[in-house]
Write a protein that holds these residues in place. Structure first.
Motif, short mmCIF file in Angstrom:
data_model
loop_
_atom_site.label_atom_id
_atom_site.label_comp_id
_atom_site.label_asym_id
_atom_site.label_seq_id
_atom_site.Cartn_x
_atom_site.Cartn_y
_atom_site.Cartn_z
N GLY A 77 0.80 -1.23 0.00
CA GLY A 77 0.00 0.00 0.00
C GLY A 77 0.83 1.27 0.00
N GLY A 78 2.13 1.19 -0.09
CA GLY A 78 2.94 2.41 -0.15
C GLY A 78 4.30 2.27 0.50
N GLU A 79 4.71 3.33 1.21
CA GLU A 79 6.04 3.34 1.85
C GLU A 79 5.92 3.88 3.27
OE1 GLU A 79 9.07 4.37 -1.83
OE2 GLU A 79 8.18 6.02 -0.71
N VAL A 80 6.88 3.51 4.12
CA VAL A 80 6.98 4.13 5.44
C VAL A 80 8.42 4.58 5.67
CG1 VAL A 80 5.10 3.02 6.74
CG2 VAL A 80 7.31 1.87 6.55
N SER A 488 3.16 6.84 2.86
CA SER A 488 2.01 6.72 1.97
C SER A 488 1.18 5.48 2.33
CB SER A 488 2.46 6.68 0.52
OG SER A 488 3.48 5.73 0.36
N ALA A 489 1.77 4.58 3.10
CA ALA A 489 1.03 3.38 3.52
C ALA A 489 0.14 3.72 4.71
CB ALA A 489 2.01 2.27 3.90
N PRO A 490 -1.03 3.09 4.82
CA PRO A 490 -2.00 3.55 5.81
C PRO A 490 -1.84 2.96 7.23
CG PRO A 490 -2.95 1.86 4.40
CD PRO A 490 -1.55 2.05 3.94
N GLY A 491 -0.91 2.06 7.45
CA GLY A 491 -0.86 1.31 8.72
C GLY A 491 -0.36 2.13 9.91
N THR A 492 0.16 1.42 10.93
CA THR A 492 0.61 2.09 12.17
C THR A 492 2.12 1.86 12.35
OG1 THR A 492 -1.53 1.59 13.14
CG2 THR A 492 0.22 2.22 14.66
#
Ligand SMILES: C=Cc1c2[nH]c(c1C)Cc1[nH]c(c(CCC(=O)O)c1C)Cc1[nH]c(c(C)c1CCC(=O)O)Cc1[nH]c(c(C)c1C=C)C2
Length: 641
Positions: A77-80, A488-492
């Motif tokens: 879902g993206g990057e952190v 950009s990723a939605p997690g925690t």
């Protein structure tokens, strides 16, 4: 305006600057030892001076930036963005101005993410005690005044964390203050807080805050150095004076902040940004960068490369840096470089890398931006000392007796004095990313763990947990101020920190390895906030001896060290960095700027108009800021501005 507290040493005398004048006439060369944030800033500031013809930056590793290190990781879902060192920078007036000017000079202003003073990350700070999270009282803007007062009163009455706080606040003003003859006697933070309030306040509240800044032990930290401004208010009561000063609009300011603002080069880009910079300071509680704090390091490296005056000697081991024979001579640096193969992405095209074996270079000025133990090791790797504490019987002041146990050359006073700055804590940083965006029980900055938490609740020696997603999102500093996020990723994203002073005296092999650290982090999160999910990304970094500890007597030993370095090296050796005056990124930037301007004798103070030259009220023409430690935490003054 009144200079609140200036020890004589830090006010120091004027001396003939024959060599400095000569340098000014013919230009000068400089070396910077250590390419952490202090060293990079110092090299950058030197590079802005047209009189500085050449700068050599020595770095013992193949990586630049010290412990400012960020990593962008692709996830579903993206990057952190993970941080392994400092992550958010404090926005305060005027302390953050030099850093914000530097950011703008480097063209990085648009890359900032600012966290508003009204955001949950700024308002909701928690302490874990004894077995649950307690929000520190601060007004919640979504509630009415009455509701806020009720909530605060309830927390103060009900929470064991605040036990003893109300009477401590009520009676603090009645406690006797230090007798005037003991004014400059230092004590530990725990002693000071216990003396003015009580030991519960020290153990439950203050120890937690000091974990979050120094990962340190309040029994071993200098009250004079760390709480100096507050401690100066104890006559009549700290709280009473704080309230009165706030009502009268009186502020205690550090002259160093103004000196740095005065000295930092302001490019047209940053001058254009002045209004935006002041807006950030007013509105934001902290700021960071879209790709993490390492962006600051990359900006500095790019600028140093472009200057064409900087040689970077990487993988370098400085084998000697003895004092010059006489005041007219430069400092000779002998170094050895291993074959300079670099793995860092930033060094694909270094300006110049010495791939040879041994080298010697002469420099008109040397700025040491490494830690005190690292400099001590450069000056004589074989020197060993026995340090014992002695009490000055008359004044009760803490003093140290230093005995040389082994050495490979005559011991300079500088080397001796460096020994008193050698403590630092080690922190294990664990970064976890979870796909679940709704994992946390509360919104906020995270929580700190005080030393009073029972062992069963903290067998891992945890210092604190950061709800890192919250401080990775904020406002762009540029109109129309859209919301921006590192991830950009939605997690925690959560960061857990262990160790610090709890690990003092541990050997390398005692520290947890990656697997153990992750296991410890997960078991702590489960016990404290009930998180049982499995993280999808885990990264750990052991930051060894990363945070210097200012022990009681620090100020006095800094003064002695500064004078020793000035005398031994004829004002040509400048000492800067987090071993001396402040462990934050802003503190290091300020020290780098001061070292590379006043420290090398290149910036003269003038009595200009307005608020920004507070020195004009003092005997600034007699301040000799060249050589030694340029920064002085005691150069405080009272201001209404
Ligand atoms: C990586 C570990 C660090 C710990 N302390 C520091 C670092 C880099 C240095 C530091 N931390 C703070 C300050 C004061 C403010 C400043 O000058 O930047 C300093 C010098 C405060 C702070 N502590 C934590 C955060 C996220 C911040 C900054 C932002 C804020 O106040 O809102 C968290 C934290 N840092 C450490 C621990 C153990 C910890 C625990 C939650 C050690």
């Amino acid at each position: 305006m009144r200079l609140l507290c200036a020890s004589n040493g830090l006010r120091s005398r004027q001396r003939p600057l024959v060599s400095a004048i000569r340098c000014q006439q013919r230009g000068y060369t400089a070396a910077v030892i250590g390419a952490g944030i202090t060293g990079l800033t110092a090299a950058w500031q030197l590079a802005q001076d047209p009189q500085c013809s050449k700068i050599t930056l020595y770095e013992k590793s193949s990586r630049l930036g010290g412990w400012l290190q960020s990593e962008t990781i692709p996830v579903d879902g993206g990057e952190v963005v993970f941080e392994y060192g400092p992550r958010t920078l404090r926005s305060a007036m005027p302390a953050s101005l030099p850093l914000l000017y530097l950011v703008s000079n480097l063209g990085l202003f648009d890359e900032l993410i600012t966290t508003s003073r009204r955001s949950p990350a700024a308002l909701n700070r928690y302490i874990y005690y004894p077995d649950h999270l307690v929000r520190l009282p601060s007004p919640d803007p979504s509630l009415s005044f009455i509701q806020n007062v009720q909530n605060m009163a309830k927390a103060l009455m009900d929470e064991p964390l605040f036990e003893g706080l109300v009477p401590a606040i009520l009676f603090e003003g009645t406690k006797p203050s230090r007798p005037p003859d003991l004014w400059d006697k230092d004590e530990s933070i725990a002693q000071f807080i216990t003396r003015r309030f009580n030991h519960k306040v020290a153990d439950n509240l203050v120890s937690a805050v000091m974990h979050g800044i120094y990962a340190g032990d309040i029994d071993q930290m200098s009250a004079q150095m760390i709480l100096g401004g507050i401690r100066n208010l104890e006559d009549g009561g700290v709280l009473y004076n704080l309230v009165m000063n706030s009502l009268l609009g009186k502020k205690t300011r550090s002259m160093d902040d103004f000196l740095a603002v005065n000295a930092i080069t302001k490019t047209p880009e940053s001058v254009n940004r002045t209004e935006d910079i002041f807006r950030v300071i007013k509105k934001a509680s902290t700021f960071t960068f879209k790709r993490g704090t390492q962006q600051l390091v990359e900006g500095l490296i790019d600028s140093l490369r472009a200057s064409k005056k900087v040689n970077m000697v990487l993988n370098s081991n400085i084998t000697s840096m003895d004092p010059p024979d006489n005041p007219g001579h430069p400092i000779k640096v002998n170094f050895h470089t291993r074959l300079a193969v670099t793995t860092s992405e930033h060094l694909a095209d270094p300006l110049q890398i010495y791939t040879g074996t041994n080298g010697v270079q002469s420099h008109d000025h040397v700025i040491s931006a490494v830690s005190a133990p690292a400099l001590s090791n450069i000056l004589d790797p074989k020197a060993r000392f026995k340090i014992s504490e002695v009490r000055d019987p008359e004044r009760g002041r803490l003093a140290y007796d230093l005995q040389v146990q082994s050495r490979s050359k005559p011991v300079t006073e500088t080397l001796k004095r460096l020994q008193l700055h050698c403590g630092a804590t080690t922190v294990m940083v664990v970064n976890l990313y979870y796909q679940n965006p709704n994992l946390l029980p509360v919104e906020g900055f995270g929580y700190l763990i005080p030393r009073s938490v029972p062992y069963e609740q903290n067998p891992e020696c945890g210092l604190g947990v950061i709800f890192a997603s919250a401080s990775s999102v904020g406002e762009s500093p540029v109109a129309p101020y859209p919301t921006v996020s590192q991830d950009s990723a939605p997690g925690t994203k959560i960061t857990i920190m262990f160790g610090g002073h709890y690990w003092d005296g541990w050997k390398k092999e005692d520290y947890p390895d990656h697997k153990t650290a992750v296991r410890m982090a997960r078991s702590m999160l489960k016990r404290h906030i009930g998180i049982t999910d499995a993280p999808t990304v885990v990264r750990t970094r052991l930051q060894e001896n990363a945070i210097p500890q200012y022990k009681p007597g620090h100020l006095n030993s800094m003064y002695q060290l500064s004078h020793a370095a000035k005398n031994d090296y004829y004002g040509r050796l400048v000492l800067a960095g987090n071993s001396f005056n402040g462990v934050g990124v802003g503190d290091c930037v300020r020290q780098g700027i001061l070292a590379a301007t006043y420290g090398v004798g290149r910036h003269a103070l003038r009595a200009g108009p307005g608020l920004w030259c507070p020195w004009k009220e003092f005997d600034f023409r007699n301040w000799d800021l060249r050589g030694g430690i340029t920064t002085a935490p005691v150069r405080l003054f009272e201001s209404k501005a």
